[in-house]
Each structure stands twice: as structure tokens, then as C-alpha cells.
Design a protein around this motif. Structure first.
Motif, PDB file in Angstrom:
ATOM      1  N   PHE A 183       0.834  -1.193   0.000  1.00 37.69           N
ATOM      2  CA  PHE A 183       0.000   0.000   0.000  1.00 37.69           C
ATOM      3  C   PHE A 183       0.876   1.253   0.000  1.00 37.69           C
ATOM      4  N   LEU A 184       1.923   1.252   0.814  1.00 42.01           N
ATOM      5  CA  LEU A 184       2.810   2.412   0.903  1.00 42.01           C
ATOM      6  C   LEU A 184       3.591   2.607  -0.384  1.00 42.01           C
ATOM      7  N   ARG A 185       3.965   1.521  -1.030  1.00 44.31           N
ATOM      8  CA  ARG A 185       4.644   1.647  -2.332  1.00 44.31           C
ATOM      9  C   ARG A 185       3.731   2.355  -3.328  1.00 44.31           C
ATOM     10  N   GLY A 186       2.436   2.060  -3.265  1.00 46.60           N
ATOM     11  CA  GLY A 186       1.488   2.692  -4.172  1.00 46.60           C
ATOM     12  C   GLY A 186       1.281   4.165  -3.893  1.00 46.60           C
ATOM     13  N   CYS A 187       1.663   4.607  -2.681  1.00 42.05           N
ATOM     14  CA  CYS A 187       1.511   6.017  -2.307  1.00 42.05           C
ATOM     15  C   CYS A 187       2.808   6.796  -2.481  1.00 42.05           C
ATOM     16  N   SER A 188       3.878   6.130  -2.913  1.00 40.60           N
ATOM     17  CA  SER A 188       5.193   6.767  -2.908  1.00 40.60           C
ATOM     18  C   SER A 188       5.950   6.510  -4.204  1.00 40.60           C
ATOM     19  N   ASP A 189       7.061   7.219  -4.352  1.00 38.24           N
ATOM     20  CA  ASP A 189       7.925   7.071  -5.517  1.00 38.24           C
ATOM     21  C   ASP A 189       9.321   6.562  -5.155  1.00 38.24           C
ATOM     22  N   PHE A 190       9.711   6.789  -3.901  1.00 44.40           N
ATOM     23  CA  PHE A 190      11.043   6.392  -3.448  1.00 44.40           C
ATOM     24  C   PHE A 190      10.948   5.803  -2.045  1.00 44.40           C
ATOM     25  N   LEU A 191      11.941   4.999  -1.691  1.00 48.95           N
ATOM     26  CA  LEU A 191      12.057   4.534  -0.323  1.00 48.95           C
ATOM     27  C   LEU A 191      13.513   4.645   0.106  1.00 48.95           C
ATOM     28  N   GLU A 193      37.621   7.063   4.831  1.00 52.20           N
ATOM     29  CA  GLU A 193      37.640   5.610   4.799  1.00 52.20           C
ATOM     30  C   GLU A 193      36.224   5.109   4.511  1.00 52.20           C
ATOM     31  N   GLU A 194      36.063   4.377   3.433  1.00 51.17           N
ATOM     32  CA  GLU A 194      34.748   3.850   3.058  1.00 51.17           C
ATOM     33  C   GLU A 194      34.623   2.426   3.577  1.00 51.17           C
ATOM     34  N   GLY A 195      33.812   2.246   4.604  1.00 48.97           N
ATOM     35  CA  GLY A 195      33.643   0.921   5.182  1.00 48.97           C
ATOM     36  C   GLY A 195      32.494   0.139   4.581  1.00 48.97           C
ATOM     37  N   LEU A 196      31.608   0.809   3.850  1.00 47.23           N
ATOM     38  CA  LEU A 196      30.428   0.152   3.280  1.00 47.23           C
ATOM     39  C   LEU A 196      30.619  -0.020   1.780  1.00 47.23           C
ATOM     40  N   ASP A 197      30.604  -1.276   1.328  1.00 51.74           N
ATOM     41  CA  ASP A 197      30.719  -1.564  -0.100  1.00 51.74           C
ATOM     42  C   ASP A 197      29.382  -1.251  -0.763  1.00 51.74           C
ATOM     43  N   LEU A 198      29.359  -0.202  -1.577  1.00 49.21           N
ATOM     44  CA  LEU A 198      28.095   0.269  -2.155  1.00 49.21           C
ATOM     45  C   LEU A 198      27.707  -0.463  -3.429  1.00 49.21           C
ATOM     46  N   GLU A 248      23.549  -2.369  -7.471  1.00 47.89           N
ATOM     47  CA  GLU A 248      23.011  -3.458  -8.290  1.00 47.89           C
ATOM     48  C   GLU A 248      21.540  -3.711  -7.975  1.00 47.89           C
ATOM     49  N   LYS A 249      21.109  -3.364  -6.775  1.00 42.48           N
ATOM     50  CA  LYS A 249      19.706  -3.533  -6.389  1.00 42.48           C
ATOM     51  C   LYS A 249      18.875  -2.286  -6.694  1.00 42.48           C
ATOM     52  N   GLY A 250      19.497  -1.303  -7.343  1.00 47.94           N
ATOM     53  CA  GLY A 250      18.747  -0.123  -7.775  1.00 47.94           C
ATOM     54  C   GLY A 250      18.961   1.118  -6.947  1.00 47.94           C
ATOM     55  N   MET A 251      19.936   1.112  -6.040  1.00 47.58           N
ATOM     56  CA  MET A 251      20.159   2.293  -5.205  1.00 47.58           C
ATOM     57  C   MET A 251      20.433   3.528  -6.067  1.00 47.58           C
ATOM     58  N   ILE A 252      19.821   4.645  -5.674  1.00 54.72           N
ATOM     59  CA  ILE A 252      19.988   5.907  -6.393  1.00 54.72           C
ATOM     60  C   ILE A 252      21.143   6.705  -5.820  1.00 54.72           C
ATOM     61  N   THR A 278       9.789   0.766  -5.870  1.00 54.19           N
ATOM     62  CA  THR A 278       9.532  -0.592  -6.355  1.00 54.19           C
ATOM     63  C   THR A 278      10.648  -1.569  -5.992  1.00 54.19           C
ATOM     64  N   ALA A 279      11.734  -1.062  -5.398  1.00 52.10           N
ATOM     65  CA  ALA A 279      12.894  -1.906  -5.095  1.00 52.10           C
ATOM     66  C   ALA A 279      12.708  -2.679  -3.785  1.00 52.10           C
ATOM     67  N   LEU A 280      13.551  -3.681  -3.590  1.00 48.30           N
ATOM     68  CA  LEU A 280      13.683  -4.430  -2.329  1.00 48.30           C
ATOM     69  C   LEU A 280      12.410  -5.164  -1.910  1.00 48.30           C
ATOM     70  N   ARG A 281      11.601  -5.570  -2.857  1.00 46.95           N
ATOM     71  CA  ARG A 281      10.377  -6.312  -2.510  1.00 46.95           C
ATOM     72  C   ARG A 281      10.710  -7.634  -1.816  1.00 46.95           C
ATOM     73  N   LYS A 282      11.743  -8.318  -2.295  1.00 48.02           N
ATOM     74  CA  LYS A 282      12.129  -9.604  -1.701  1.00 48.02           C
ATOM     75  C   LYS A 282      12.539  -9.413  -0.244  1.00 48.02           C
ATOM     76  N   GLU A 283      13.336  -8.374   0.012  1.00 53.94           N
ATOM     77  CA  GLU A 283      13.831  -8.136   1.369  1.00 53.94           C
ATOM     78  C   GLU A 283      12.699  -7.730   2.317  1.00 53.94           C
ATOM     79  N   PHE A 284      11.812  -6.845   1.873  1.00 51.25           N
ATOM     80  CA  PHE A 284      10.694  -6.444   2.716  1.00 51.25           C
ATOM     81  C   PHE A 284       9.713  -7.599   2.914  1.00 51.25           C
ATOM     82  N   GLY A 285       9.632  -8.477   1.915  1.00 48.73           N
ATOM     83  CA  GLY A 285       8.712  -9.608   1.998  1.00 48.73           C
ATOM     84  C   GLY A 285       9.073 -10.623   3.062  1.00 48.73           C
TER      85      GLY A 285
END
Length: 223
Positions: free
Chosen positions: A22-30, A111-116, A121-125, A149-156
Motif C-alpha cells: 500500500f505504501l509503495r502505491g503512495c510513494s515514488d522512493f524509499l 575511509e569507506e567501510g560500506l561496499d556500495l 546493483e539492487k537499484g540504489m539511487i 519498487t525496489a527491495l520487494r524480496k527483502e521487505f517480503g
């Protein structure tokens, strides 16, 4: 309409998934949010200092104009009415922000500790390091922005809207849904997982549409 949302004992993975859709339908980004694990560069630190200063100025102006009933809410919750009380309230806010800044660790070299790459690859902007999010102030935090529309598998995989979400092996406690433009913090929903706190900011029509789904959540309008 600004609303708080709480889960009942009947909440489960299926109901959480329906609410997310429902929230995905009300939004454009997460956006998904976690604590920033690395030291800050001087540039990042100065940026956050400016963010906090601007936040105090923004709230002062919102109180002066009673934007979205901000002054009314402070009057109701804290009894702030006189000029002296207002001055002390915002003085204390700035003092607390200054104390927060003393807790941040700063380094001379980046120092970049997070591999982006996996997130792209999952659609990060984009990724942002900040101390202010729509659900909390503190941190610092990493905010990663995606299309809604991204991360449906993870939220699921979540059994509750307050569960930690794991993306690319990294845990994220909070998340936000945005309409039109995340740069202007146009949030329509936000969840602070560890606080078990969530909000909605939707039209009255959308709130009624959500209630019509009869999901196991209490939606309470904040006057």
C-alpha cells in the motif's frame, strides 16, 4: 493528515507485506537507514553541524508561523507559550545538538567501510550520511535511497513492520517512503524499528483507503 501507526497482536508477515505494498502505491522512493559505522570526515562533520543549525532555524520559523500546527502541538504537549519559554526551548535544543556533535568521531582521511556496489546493483539511487532523518535525530546515519519498487524480496521477509530489514547482508533498522522528491524530505511514511514507532502523512482519502483494507494496525490521527 499526520498519523501514528501501531501494530496489534494479529500482525504477521502477510499483513506487513500488504501494508508495504500500500505504501509503495503512495510513494515514488524509499530509503533504508542504519547507523554509520565509520568515522566522519571533516567535511561530513561540518555538513552535519550545518544541518543541525538549520534544523533549529527551521523549527523556530515553524513555531513563529505555526506551520502544520507546530506551535499548537508544543503548547499542548509542553505548555510553551511565552516568549521566554520559546527562547529557552530552542536554546536547549541547540545545546543538545552541540552536545551531540561532541560525540562524533572525525578522521583526517576518508575511509569507506560500506561496499556500495551490491546496493547499486539492487537499484540504489544515492547514499547520504546525515544526523537527521524523518524518524530520528542522532547518529550519524547512512541513508540509502531506492525507487519505491525496489527491495520487494527483502521487505517480503519481515514478520512485522518494525523488524530489522537485511539488504546485501547488512541490517537496517529504519525506513522511509517518499512521494515525488526525497531531497525535500517529502515523507509519506516512516518507521523507527528499535523504537517501535511509525508515522503516516497521507491525504484523508488515502487514510480511509488504508483503513478499508482492515489490516491489524491502529491508525491514529495526530491533531
Amino acid at each position: 493528515m499526520y498519523c501514528n501507526i501501531t501494530a496489534t497482536k494479529q500482525e504477521n508477515g502477510a499483513s506487513a507485506k500488504k501494508l508495504f505494498e500500500f505504501l509503495r502505491g503512495c510513494s515514488d522512493f524509499l530509503a533504508i537507514i542504519k547507523t554509520h559505522d565509520e568515522k566522519l570526515t571533516k567535511r561530513q562533520f561540518c555538513k552535519m553541524k550545518k544541518e543541525l543549525e538549520n534544523n533549529v532555524k527551521k523549527r523556530r520559523e515553524a513555531f513563529r508561523t505555526n506551520e502544520d500546527g507546530y506551535a499548537d502541538r508544543l503548547n499542548t504537549l509542553l505548555g510553551i507559550k511565552t516568549k521566554k519559554e520559546v527562547k529557552e526551548y530552542f536554546h536547549d535544543m541547540q545545546r543538545d545538538y552541540n552536545a551531540l556533535l561532541t560525540e562524533f568521531e572525525v578522521t583526517e582521511t576518508y575511509e569507506e567501510g560500506l561496499d556500495l556496489d551490491p546496493f547499486f546493483e539492487k537499484g540504489m539511487i544515492k547514499r547520504k550520511v546525515t544526523c537527521i532523518t524523518p524518524v530520528t535525530i542522532g547518529g550519524p546515519f547512512d541513508i540509502l535511497y531506492f525507487p519505491s519498487t525496489a527491495l520487494r524480496k527483502e521487505f517480503g521477509k519481515l514478520n512485522s513492520i518494525f523488524d530489522t530489514i537485511t539488504v546485501c547482508g547488512i541490517e537496517f533498522d529504519d525506513y522511509i517512503f517518499y512521494k515525488n522528491d526525497f531531497e525535500n524530505e517529502s515523507a509519506v511514511a516512516g518507521v523507527c524499528g528499535h523504537e517501535k514507532d511509525a508515522f503516516l502523512e497521507l491525504s484523508e482519502q488515502k487514510i480511509q483507503e488504508l483503513k478499508a483494507l482492515e489490516l491489524p494496525y491502529f491508525v491514529t490521527v495526530v491533531e
